[in-house]
Design a protein around this motif. Structure first.
Motif, short mmCIF file in Angstrom:
data_model
loop_
_atom_site.label_atom_id
_atom_site.label_comp_id
_atom_site.label_asym_id
_atom_site.label_seq_id
_atom_site.Cartn_x
_atom_site.Cartn_y
_atom_site.Cartn_z
N LEU A 42 36.07 38.93 125.89
CA LEU A 42 37.11 38.74 124.87
C LEU A 42 36.59 37.92 123.71
O LEU A 42 36.83 38.24 122.54
N TYR A 43 35.87 36.86 124.01
CA TYR A 43 35.32 36.02 122.94
C TYR A 43 34.23 36.76 122.15
O TYR A 43 34.09 36.55 120.95
N ALA A 44 33.48 37.61 122.84
CA ALA A 44 32.47 38.41 122.13
C ALA A 44 33.13 39.36 121.14
O ALA A 44 32.67 39.52 119.99
N ALA A 45 34.23 39.99 121.57
CA ALA A 45 34.97 40.87 120.67
C ALA A 45 35.57 40.08 119.51
O ALA A 45 35.59 40.54 118.36
N HIS A 46 36.02 38.87 119.81
CA HIS A 46 36.60 38.03 118.76
C HIS A 46 35.55 37.65 117.72
O HIS A 46 35.84 37.59 116.51
N ASP A 47 34.34 37.38 118.15
CA ASP A 47 33.27 37.06 117.20
C ASP A 47 33.08 38.20 116.20
O ASP A 47 32.87 37.97 115.00
N ALA A 48 33.16 39.45 116.71
CA ALA A 48 33.03 40.60 115.82
C ALA A 48 34.24 40.70 114.88
O ALA A 48 34.10 40.96 113.68
N LEU A 49 35.43 40.47 115.42
CA LEU A 49 36.65 40.53 114.60
C LEU A 49 36.62 39.48 113.49
O LEU A 49 37.15 39.71 112.40
N GLN A 50 35.98 38.35 113.76
CA GLN A 50 35.90 37.30 112.75
C GLN A 50 35.08 37.77 111.54
O GLN A 50 35.36 37.38 110.41
N GLN A 51 34.07 38.60 111.80
CA GLN A 51 33.28 39.14 110.69
C GLN A 51 34.15 40.02 109.79
O GLN A 51 34.09 39.93 108.56
N ALA A 52 34.95 40.87 110.41
CA ALA A 52 35.84 41.75 109.64
C ALA A 52 36.89 40.94 108.90
O ALA A 52 37.25 41.26 107.76
N ARG A 53 37.39 39.89 109.53
CA ARG A 53 38.38 39.03 108.88
C ARG A 53 37.78 38.37 107.64
O ARG A 53 38.43 38.30 106.59
N HIS A 54 36.57 37.86 107.77
CA HIS A 54 35.91 37.20 106.64
C HIS A 54 35.73 38.17 105.47
O HIS A 54 35.91 37.80 104.31
N LYS A 55 35.44 39.40 105.80
CA LYS A 55 35.27 40.42 104.75
C LYS A 55 36.61 40.76 104.10
O LYS A 55 36.70 40.96 102.88
N ARG A 56 37.68 40.82 104.91
CA ARG A 56 39.00 41.19 104.40
C ARG A 56 39.64 40.06 103.61
O ARG A 56 40.41 40.29 102.69
N GLN A 57 39.35 38.82 103.98
CA GLN A 57 39.85 37.63 103.29
C GLN A 57 41.38 37.51 103.30
O GLN A 57 42.03 37.45 102.24
N PRO A 58 42.02 37.46 104.47
CA PRO A 58 43.45 37.14 104.48
C PRO A 58 43.65 35.70 104.04
O PRO A 58 42.71 34.89 104.05
N LEU A 59 44.85 35.37 103.62
CA LEU A 59 45.14 34.02 103.13
C LEU A 59 44.85 33.00 104.23
O LEU A 59 45.35 33.13 105.36
N ASP A 60 44.05 31.98 103.90
CA ASP A 60 43.56 31.04 104.91
C ASP A 60 44.14 29.65 104.68
O ASP A 60 43.45 28.72 104.28
N LEU A 61 45.44 29.53 104.93
CA LEU A 61 46.10 28.24 104.75
C LEU A 61 45.77 27.31 105.92
O LEU A 61 45.64 27.74 107.06
N ASP A 62 45.68 26.02 105.62
CA ASP A 62 45.43 25.01 106.65
C ASP A 62 46.60 24.04 106.67
O ASP A 62 46.58 23.00 106.02
N LEU A 63 47.65 24.42 107.39
CA LEU A 63 48.85 23.59 107.49
C LEU A 63 49.17 23.40 108.97
O LEU A 63 49.76 24.28 109.60
N PRO A 64 48.77 22.28 109.55
CA PRO A 64 48.99 22.06 110.98
C PRO A 64 50.47 22.15 111.33
O PRO A 64 51.33 21.69 110.59
N GLU A 65 50.74 22.75 112.49
CA GLU A 65 52.11 22.89 112.97
C GLU A 65 52.46 21.68 113.82
O GLU A 65 51.71 21.28 114.69
#
Length: 751
Positions: free
Chosen positions: A402-425
Motif C-alpha cells: 500500500l505504501y509503495a502504491a502511495h509513493d507512486a500516487l504522490q508523484q502524480a499528485r505533485h504533477k497535478r498540483q492540487p491545492l496544498d493548504l496547511d491548516l491543522p485540524e
C-alpha cells in the motif's frame, strides 16, 4: 491409545461443545495421552494456520467475528440473574459465540425471547465471548426528548428546549432518574402514546446545567434543526434487513482488504489493498483495490429508509456523539466493513503506472471480508518499524505494498498540483462526563495521505465511468475563486512581501507557489487562512463544472455512502450503468437530481455550522476556567468593530472589541483590512503576532473576548488624549446633539 481424530472430527467436536474447547478438553474427549498430545498440538496448529480455528488463550474457536453492532436474542438467564444472548446472524462455521448483556440503570426490563440491537465488545472470559450494551429493543422505537426537568409532587415534567415542540412531558416519580429541578435531561417516551393528557417519559440521562459541556452538542443539534430521531417505519425497515449473500456478486472474501480509520471509528465504509501489477505492459506499476460498503443493496429508492437518508443528507459529527444518516442497524452493522465479517461491497480495481497515473480501472459488485480493522496510528507505527500483533502478519502482503502504491500516487499528485493548504485540524478531547480535557491539533500522518489518495482515485474512476456511459450522477463541484476574492488575497500577500501573479488563468499551482513561499515564515498561517477564505464552497450538482481545489476535470463522491447521500446516488448510478440489479438509480430520482443536489448541499452546510458552533462552545467552556491568563496568538481577521485573534494553544478564535484597543479612535480601512489609531498611528492588520489576556469566555454562546496586551512584541500604547483624536465629523455630530438638547430644554421652560 485411541486413534488420532481427523481435522473434521476436531471441528465437529468444537462446534458441539462450545464450552470445552481447551486443548486438554479435546485430548480427553478423544482419549489422547502422553506423547500423542504433541501430534494433537500440531493438528490444532495446522487448523489455525488454515484459518479454520483461532487460538484465544488456551482455547480454540472459529475465526469469524460478530460485528460490533449486532442483533441478539435473549435466550438464557444465569444463576446470578445475568442475561445471556445468542447472535441471530452468526455466519461462522464453528462455535456460535455466547454474549453476556451488561445492563445500565436506564435500560428497560428485558426477558427471554426479546430481540435487541446491541453494541458488542469481544472479551476473554471462560463462559462467554462477547459483552453487549443495549442500543434498543427490536420493534421498539421510543421517541426521545431533550429538555429542562421541572420537579413536582408526583415526579416532574420536562419542558423541551426545541422551540417547535410546545408539549411538555410528564415524568412519574419512579422514572426521574434522580434529576434535579432545572437540570437538562435526555429522556424517552414511556408507555403507549395517548391522545389525552401529557405524554409520559422516563429520564435516561442527567446532563446537568444546560450550559454544561455535555449538553453542548445536543443543543446545537436542536438549534440547527438536525433530525436526530428515526421515524418508526424507518427503524422497522432497518430491523427487517438481512446480510447480503454471494448471489450475483464477485467473491472477494479471500482478498486481504483492510480498513484504516480513526481509532474511535464506529463504522467502516472503505477498505483497501494494493499489490505490484503483474501486467508486463505496466512494468513497475501497481494495482489498487478500493472496496466500499454496498449501502444501495439495503437502502432502496422509494423506501422509508431512503426518504429519511435524503432528508438528513449526511451524518453529523460532534466531539461526543454522531447523528448518523442511517440507523445503527445499517451504519454500525450491515453496511459496515467489520473485521472478519462478510459484507456486500462495490469495489474498483485500479491500475496505476510507476509514476502514479491511472491507466485503467473496472468496477465489480462483490462480497468481501475485511482482514483487519486498523487505525491510522497503528499502520503508521508499523511502517515506522514497530508493528503490533495485528499489523505484523500483514506487513509484506498488505501494508508495504500500500505504501509503495502511495509513493507512486504522490508523484502524480505533485504533477497535478492540487491545492496544498496547511491548516491543522483541531480535535476536542472529552472525558466520560463531557468535560473538555484538552484541545489538540490532529497529527497528519502518511497513513492519512495514503487513504486520501486512494479515495480520490476511486472517486475519479466513478465519475469517469459514469460520464463515459452517459449516466446521470451527482458531481462534487468546486469552482475557482472570484476575481474580488483573488484581489483580496493578492493584497494580503503583498502586505507580507509575497506575490500572487496577476493577468493569467489561475491554477492551483499558482496558489501553491504562494503557499510554498510563505512556508516557514511568520506569514505562513495568515496566507493559508486567506487562501482558504478566497475559495468558493464546494457543492453537489448534476452538471460537471470540475473540481478546482483538487485540479480534476470530473469528480464524484463514491467512497462514503454510509454517511453521505451523494455517494449513495453515485452507487445507484453505477449499479444501473453496469446492469447489476433493480436497486439502481430510478427514473424519479433522475428527475429530481437538481433538487437533491441543492438539498444535500444545504444539509452539509447545516452540519458544518452545528459542528463549528459546538466546537466553539466546548472551547469557551475549556477556557472559562482560565480568565485573566495571557495567551499568544495571531490576528486572523480585522473588522470595523474589532480584531479576531486565533490562539496558538487551542486554535480558538477570540474577539478584541475595538472599544478596548485604547482611548483613541481607530479608522477602519476595508480594502487594506486594517485598523489605524488616530493619535498613535498604530496599524493593526492580518497576521500580526499578539499577546492577549482572556477577558471573557461564555460556554452558552461560545463567545471569547480578549484584551490586547502587546502586538509584535511591543506593549500596547495607551494613546488617546481624552478622545481628542476623534474625527471632526464625530465632534460636529456631538455639538449638534448638544445644541438640540439645549433648545428642547429652553422650549420646555417657556411652555
Amino acid at each position: 491409545m485411541s486413534q488420532m481424530p481427523s481435522k473434521a472430527d476436531i471441528l465437529q467436536w468444537i462446534s458441539d461443545n462450545p464450552t470445552l474447547t481447551a486443548k486438554r478438553d479435546i485430548a480427553k474427549a478423544f482419549g489422547i495421552k502422553g506423547a500423542a498430545r504433541i501430534d494433537l498440538k500440531r493438528l490444532l496448529k495446522e487448523l489455525e494456520d488454515e484459518g479454520h480455528l483461532e487460538k484465544r488463550k488456551k482455547t480454540y474457536r472459529d475465526p469469524d467475528r460478530l460485528p460490533p453492532v449486532s442483533v441478539l436474542q435473549i435466550n438464557d438467564l444465569t444463576p446470578d440473574g445475568e442475561l445471556l444472548a445468542k447472535p441471530l446472524e452468526w455466519q461462522g462455521e464453528g462455535v456460535e459465540p455466547v454474549v453476556l448483556l451488561i445492563p445500565r440503570a436506564s435500560d428497560p426490563a428485558l426477558g427471554e425471547g426479546d430481540r435487541i440491537l446491541a453494541r458488542l465488545q469481544e472479551v476473554k472470559a471462560e463462559a462467554h465471548h462477547y459483552e453487549a450494551r443495549l442500543i434498543r429493543r427490536i420493534g421498539a422505537n421510543p421517541r426521545k426528548v431533550l429538555g429542562v426537568f421541572r420537579k413536582g409532587e408526583e415526579g416532574g415534567r420536562i419542558v423541551p428546549i426545541d422551540k417547535g415542540d410546545g408539549k411538555e412531558w410528564q415524568v412519574p416519580r419512579d422514572a426521574t432518574g434522580g434529576a434535579q429541578d432545572g437540570e437538562l435531561v435526555e429522556a424517552e417516551q414511556a408507555g403507549p402514546k395517548t391522545r389525552l393528557g401529557l405524554p409520559r417519559a422516563r429520564v435516561l440521562e442527567r446532563l446537568g446545567d444546560p450550559s454544561a459541556p455535555k449538553a453542548v452538542s445536543l443543543i446545537a443539534i436542536h438549534q440547527h434543526g438536525i433530525p436526530d430521531e428515526f421515524p418508526d417505519d424507518v427503524i422497522a425497515e432497518a430491523d427487517a434487513m438481512k446480510p447480503a449473500g454471494l448471489s450475483g456478486r464477485d467473491d472477494l472474501r479471500d482478498m486481504p482488504l483492510i480498513t484504516i480509520d480513526p481509532s474511535d471509528a464506529r463504522d467502516h465504509d472503505d477498505a483497501v489493498w494494493a499489490h505490484a501489477d503483474d501486467d508486463p505492459k505496466n512494468e513497475g506499476g501497481h494495482v489498487i483495490w478500493v472496496a466500499i460498503a454496498d449501502v444501495a443493496h439495503h437502502v432502496r429508492p422509494g423506501s422509508a429508509l431512503d426518504a429519511e437518508a435524503r432528508k438528513r443528507g449526511n451524518s453529523s459529527y460532534f466531539p461526543d456523539r454522531v447523528v448518523p444518516m442511517l440507523p445503527d442497524r445499517l451504519s454500525g452493522d450491515l453496511c459496515s466493513l467489520h473485521e472478519g465479517v462478510p459484507r456486500a461491497c462495490l469495489a474498483v480495481r485500479m491500475q496505476i503506472d510507476a509514476h502514479g497515473e491511472k491507466v485503467g480501472h473496472r468496477f465489480v459488485r462483490g462480497l468481501m471480508r475485511s482482514a483487519a480493522s486498523l487505525s491510522y496510528q497503528q499502520i503508521q507505527t508499523a511502517m515506522d518499524g514497530a508493528p503490533d500483533d495485528a499489523c505484523a502478519p500483514l506487513m509484506d502482503e498488505v501494508i508495504r505494498p500500500l505504501y509503495a502504491a502511495h509513493d507512486a500516487l504522490q508523484q502524480a499528485r505533485h504533477k497535478r498540483q492540487p491545492l496544498d493548504l496547511d491548516l491543522p485540524e483541531r480535535k476536542v478531547v472529552l472525558s466520560d462526563e463531557g468535560k473538555v480535557l484538552s484541545v489538540n491539533f490532529s497529527e497528519r500522518l502518511d497513513a492519512h495521505k495514503l487513504i486520501e489518495e486512494c479515495m480520490v482515485l476511486a472517486n475519479v474512476a466513478a465519475a469517469e465511468t459514469l460520464v463515459a456511459r452517459k449516466s446521470p450522477l451527482l458531481f462534487r463541484v468546486h469552482e475557482e475563486p472570484s476575481p474580488e476574492k483573488l484581489d483580496s488575497l493578492r493584497e494580503v500577500a503583498e502586505a507580507a512581501g509575497l506575490v500572487l501573479a496577476k493577468g493569467q488563468v489561475l491554477r492551483t499551482a499558482h496558489l501553491n507557489a504562494l503557499l510554498h513561499a510563505a512556508q516557514d515564515t511568520d506569514h505562513s498561517e495568515v496566507i493559508n487562512m486567506s487562501t482558504l477564505r478566497a475559495m468558493t464552497q464546494a457543492y453537489y450538482a448534476p452538471q460537471n463544472f470540475g473540481h478546482f481545489g483538487l485540479a480534476l476535470q470530473a469528480y464524484a463522491h463514491f467512497t462514503s455512502p454510509i454517511r453521505r447521500y451523494a455517494d449513495l446516488i453515485v452507487h445507484r448510478a453505477l449499479i444501473t450503468a453496469h446492469g447489476w440489479g433493480k436497486d439502481g438509480l430510478s427514473p424519479a430520482e433522475i428527475e429530481q437530481l437538481e433538487n437533491t443536489a441543492q438539498h444535500i448541499s444545504e444539509t452539509e452546510r447545516r452540519s458544518m455550522m452545528a459542528e463549528r458552533d459546538t466546537n466553539d462552545r466546548y472551547l469557551a467552556a475549556f477556557l472559562s476556567e482560565r480568565l485573566g491568563e495571557e495567551f499568544t496568538g495571531r490576528i486572523s481577521g480585522v473588522a470595523k468593530f474589532g480584531v479576531f485573534v486565533r490562539l496558538d494553544e487551542t486554535g480558538a478564535d477570540g474577539l478584541i472589541p475595538v472599544r478596548s484597543l485604547g482611548r483613541e479612535f481607530f479608522h477602519f480601512d476595508r480594502e487594506a483590512g486594517t485598523l489605524m489609531g488616530s493619535d498613535t498611528g498604530l496599524t493593526i492588520g492580518l497576521g500580526q503576532r499578539v499577546t492577549v489576556r482572556l477577558a471573557e469566555a461564555l460556554p452558552v454562546s461560545g463567545g471569547i473576548a480578549l484584551d490586547l496586551v502587546s502586538i509584535e512584541g511591543e506593549q500596547m500604547p495607551k494613546g488617546g488624549r481624552g478622545g481628542r483624536g476623534k474625527p471632526p465629523r464625530r465632534k460636529q455630530g456631538a455639538a449638534k446633539h448638544k445644541a438640540a438638547k439645549a433648545k428642547r430644554k429652553v422650549a420646555r421652560k417657556r411652555g
